[in-house]
Design an enzyme around this catalytic site. Sequence first.
Site, PDB file in Angstrom:
ATOM      1  N   ARG A 218      -5.991 -14.093  -2.070  1.00 29.80           N
ATOM      2  CA  ARG A 218      -5.178 -15.001  -2.901  1.00 29.80           C
ATOM      3  C   ARG A 218      -3.934 -15.233  -2.513  1.00 29.80           C
ATOM      4  NH1 ARG A 218      -3.659 -12.228  -7.721  1.00 29.80           N
ATOM      5  NH2 ARG A 218      -1.615 -12.309  -6.843  1.00 29.80           N
ATOM      6  N   GLU A 234       3.455 -14.756  -0.591  1.00 32.23           N
ATOM      7  CA  GLU A 234       2.785 -13.793   0.153  1.00 32.23           C
ATOM      8  C   GLU A 234       1.259 -14.191   0.190  1.00 32.23           C
ATOM      9  OE1 GLU A 234       2.712  -9.846  -1.510  1.00 32.23           O
ATOM     10  OE2 GLU A 234       2.144 -10.491  -3.341  1.00 32.23           O
ATOM     11  N   ASN A 236      -2.206 -12.391  -0.253  1.00 36.85           N
ATOM     12  CA  ASN A 236      -3.104 -11.127  -0.650  1.00 36.85           C
ATOM     13  C   ASN A 236      -4.513 -11.072   0.050  1.00 36.85           C
ATOM     14  OD1 ASN A 236      -1.182 -10.017  -3.004  1.00 36.85           O
ATOM     15  ND2 ASN A 236      -1.494 -12.197  -3.357  1.00 36.85           N
ATOM     16  N   SER A 241      -6.085 -10.033  -7.654  1.00 41.92           N
ATOM     17  CA  SER A 241      -6.596  -9.733  -9.054  1.00 41.92           C
ATOM     18  C   SER A 241      -6.269 -10.840  -9.825  1.00 41.92           C
ATOM     19  CB  SER A 241      -5.568  -8.800  -9.703  1.00 41.92           C
ATOM     20  OG  SER A 241      -4.318  -9.178  -9.700  1.00 41.92           O
ATOM     21  N   LYS A 399       3.370  -7.813   5.011  1.00 40.74           N
ATOM     22  CA  LYS A 399       4.334  -8.870   5.087  1.00 40.74           C
ATOM     23  C   LYS A 399       4.873  -8.950   6.542  1.00 40.74           C
ATOM     24  CE  LYS A 399       6.006  -7.960   0.565  1.00 40.74           C
ATOM     25  NZ  LYS A 399       5.640  -6.430   0.264  1.00 40.74           N
ATOM     26  N   LYS A 453      12.722  -7.869   2.103  1.00 43.72           N
ATOM     27  CA  LYS A 453      11.531  -7.214   1.527  1.00 43.72           C
ATOM     28  C   LYS A 453      10.976  -6.005   2.392  1.00 43.72           C
ATOM     29  CE  LYS A 453       9.085 -11.383  -0.361  1.00 43.72           C
ATOM     30  NZ  LYS A 453       8.092 -11.835  -0.418  1.00 43.72           N
ATOM     31  N   GLU A 457       4.181  -1.870   0.502  1.00 48.75           N
ATOM     32  CA  GLU A 457       3.296  -2.447  -0.728  1.00 48.75           C
ATOM     33  C   GLU A 457       3.561  -1.933  -2.028  1.00 48.75           C
ATOM     34  OE1 GLU A 457       1.360  -5.507  -0.266  1.00 48.75           O
ATOM     35  OE2 GLU A 457       2.094  -5.504   1.712  1.00 48.75           O
ATOM     36  N   GLY A 458       3.373  -2.679  -3.036  1.00 47.56           N
ATOM     37  CA  GLY A 458       3.097  -2.207  -4.606  1.00 47.56           C
ATOM     38  C   GLY A 458       4.349  -1.926  -5.045  1.00 47.56           C
ATOM     39  N   ARG A 540       1.298 -17.731 -12.920  1.00 45.22           N
ATOM     40  CA  ARG A 540       1.691 -16.470 -13.564  1.00 45.22           C
ATOM     41  C   ARG A 540       3.388 -17.014 -14.023  1.00 45.22           C
ATOM     42  NH1 ARG A 540       0.739 -11.899  -9.589  1.00 45.22           N
ATOM     43  NH2 ARG A 540       0.819 -13.578  -8.262  1.00 45.22           N
TER      44      ARG A 540
END
Lengths: 564, 564
Positions: A218, A234, A236, A241, A399, A453, A457-458, A540
């Site tokens: 995605r 970014e 994914n 999800s 990234k 950045k 991750e996460g 979103r």
Amino acid sequence: MGAVHSSSLALSTDPRFVPVTSTLPPCVSKVSKSKSNSSLFGRTRREDKILGPPVSIFTSTVAQNSIFSESLPLKCARFEMGTKNDEVAGKPTLGFVEIDQDLVDKMVYDALVWSSLHGLVVGDRNVKISGKVPGVGLVHAPFALLPISFPESHFREACELAPIFNELVDRVSLDGKFLQYSLSRTKKVDAFTSRLLDIHSKMMESNKKYEIRLGLHRSDYMLDEQTKSLLQIELNTISSSFPGLSCLVSELHRSLLNHYGETLGLDPRRIPANAAVSRYAEALAKAWIEFNNPKAAVLVVVQMEERNMYDQHWLCSVLRERHNVRSIRKTLAEIDAEAKLQPDGTLLVGGVPVAVIYFRAGYTPNDYPSESEWRARLLMEESAAIKCPSISYHLAGTKKIQQELAKPNVLERFLDNKEDIAKVRKCFAGLWSLEDPDIIGKAIESPELFVMKPQREGGGNNIYDGNVRETLLRLQREGTEEDAAYILMQRIFPTISPTTLIRDGICYKDHAVSELGVYGAYLRNKENLIVNEQCGYLMRTKTSSSNEGGVAAGFAVLDSLYLT
Amino acid sequence: MGAVHSSSLALSTDPRFVPVTSTLPPCVSKVSKSKSNSSLFGRTRREDKILGPPVSIFTSTVAQNSIFSESLPLKCARFEMGTKNDEVAGKPTLGFVEIDQDLVDKMVYDALVWSSLHGLVVGDRNVKISGKVPGVGLVHAPFALLPISFPESHFREACELAPIFNELVDRVSLDGKFLQYSLSRTKKVDAFTSRLLDIHSKMMESNKKYEIRLGLHRSDYMLDEQTKSLLQIELNTISSSFPGLSCLVSELHRSLLNHYGETLGLDPRRIPANAAVSRYAEALAKAWIEFNNPKAAVLVVVQMEERNMYDQHWLCSVLRERHNVRSIRKTLAEIDAEAKLQPDGTLLVGGVPVAVIYFRAGYTPNDYPSESEWRARLLMEESAAIKCPSISYHLAGTKKIQQELAKPNVLERFLDNKEDIAKVRKCFAGLWSLEDPDIIGKAIESPELFVMKPQREGGGNNIYDGNVRETLLRLQREGTEEDAAYILMQRIFPTISPTTLIRDGICYKDHAVSELGVYGAYLRNKENLIVNEQCGYLMRTKTSSSNEGGVAAGFAVLDSLYLT
């Protein structure tokens, strides 16, 4: 609407914040108290990645967890305190200003009912067990009442990019040396990436062949308000999800516009079709067919607790009902305990051979609390099962690789078609490593134009504004290799629109920014490309609400598009 | 199954009670503590009517609220303490004894997921707001893991009865004098029936015509184990619930048998199709068409709090999506406050004309806490809207009328076809008023063969065993007219089967009895019969579990049929 009474509740004199509690009398009295430290899913997930720290006028204590993969404190959008909100941006019909409150109440009620009947649900973060046991502690997924208006041309652009990125990831994944070299400095300062690279090295050494390759990616974008350009946030390549719930939100909005569109002057046909879940299921099923073992299952690697489980269950449900492929859900620890490799490389879980390993966990260091989980990851990588993603696909989505690909002449190493290269380059925001002294100087001078950045991750660790300058100066002073843990990215200033958002049955009116994700599926075997397509989308929308204390309670909701 | 671990928990040495907590570790440790005083919906509803008081070996403190319209303490089924459960009854394949626990765990997990994705949900009784605001505090509806085996011949018999009962109710409703006369003694001792009769009288006096008549009934049956006969428990002519969720449970079971049927030796095609929700919606839509006002809506009369709202929403959703008829939900109090009658009799609610009034409230005295609600009921009855049910239909479904119809030569007053009369009579259990000294004598002598049923609806007041004798003797002593508040009914001894039931995500294995409801829809206008059909079915299964303290915690779940 029935037993639900209307009552208006004034929370703030701040004109930007218009709480609407009219459909839901007893629930929450103050936004400041409404779980302001929690997010949609209360966990740090790839899809729930960080917002910036509290540096905007919407000072935030909440930025940690959100369904946003990325965003900027709302300040970035040059929304000024004194500005009259309603003129800020967006198609007025989709905003909240001119819609009659009775109508809003009716639509909210209908939308909540629709969500409950059609499985647009998540586990309630207030119910502990809701992330473990299905069927209990359910609550509607947070959603925007109406789709966000989005230029059709930019939507097409994003869709056209999907197969190109699919191809790009595949090509990059085949160049193990490029991955290892590009991430070599990161490896020294980021333990997580380092462990992934170790597995990758082992696979290279063993000369492992990945003949069947499946990618369910995605790519996330924002629309830069000033330049009117679509810029990638970014890509994914693991655990993308919301393929399930995003389709449902599109359907929800279409249903609402079928009933209220005439009144609102909105045409339901302008919400693009969203087949993410069926396309993803189809790609998984086709990979399963390639594996060619009728007794095999799809192994879904999950977190211990997952309040977004219904999104995953939707995918597995379609896979089973439509393609007759069954799936098994296991955590990494369970896989370490239960999985075995047969001499021919077949992975067995509870005696069942695994055709495809579909990761919905494993993208964050939090998923590897012990060596057990790393053992499981390695075992799976060594197996003959089709990994979605393989370790190479996973690394290709970092990234640092995103930033490397943005360097001059790097895309050309992987893509042949010049038009494709131009399209990809066009969507790249400025991306730089911290090895570039010129850009460091610029960022120290104008930190508001950059985001720092971390590779990790996460997240929850993006750095904005004054903190960019501070961090850069500190890194310069210290002169360690810690700089390799970061990339610098051009800051994107998305459009801010008045939006009506519903969470926990409560309706909020606020200004919000949106992020578009486009799903891509890619499958090939030794000889042929089998699937390379755009699969659907995820929208979103993220708001941030200030209250009397000046502390913002931002949250993100699922949304869809209204093409303009 | 994924993050959900297995652990077995022995609660009792009583072989009848086999709690299964394997899929759900942290939830409830003891059945005795698992909300033993609550029912499916925690309210006294027509569909949630009473079980007998605690007089059986499964001594019960819980009998008050259950989704059962009727049943007997489990003792009635001659289940003896020392009997080996597994031989008690039921098709072994549908029981829990010989199914591998791993398989049960998988099926339970799949069933819980299925329920969440497909809207087989109710409001969670532990979440206060869940009966008011949709979309929050959702939990799967309680269900049996597998359909209950049921003889095809008896199922057909019940289905064939539906149109006959539809016709019977219509004929009885036209005989106002019969209704008034039959209920005249009841009127003196039962205030609720008295108020309904007052409205009925007013309508008779004003010579009100009910040219378009709509009935959405549900006739409930139990299968008597000894005589192998299908006996009617009651006929619901108001607020017949679960047309929505019952269809979903049939689908759930079919889905489970599609996947596990081969292993279990069960054929999904033996679960009869269940179209209750679409047939009910179609009947409502056809009535709406008869009303002939394209701007009109269906008014759904609801309770203030309704945790079974999704069952209702399913019906309204089908009505809207498939027939483009919208509905408005209002409580009786809201109708009193907001509704107006136009000179031509048109009922307006919030300015919207009402074509059909569909009652999902108003069947119990609890729904009329003040004069306001009675004013609303009268206003609706006086309006030109099609009432579902009209006051006459409502009265025709009372227990007293059921008992009157069972008297010799009474059916013959209303039905012409002798075969129909024979069919109806065959399903009547013994029914007597307390004016019959012979039967009083028999009941005092053998109280275990009778149930005393109060006329009052929405119950919890059925009287069993020793209490029958006591009450009858007291009434004889006192010599008041209180006896008119009761009827006597032959006690039915249904089959007890080992069953796996799931509530709140927790799996219980217990013995249970089942009750079959068959939906019927009836619509006619001045000239023609438009609809008279069987619409689908509802199966409810009720268990009662003893624990160490000897206190039973019975609850009822939704189920479907497996034809044998």
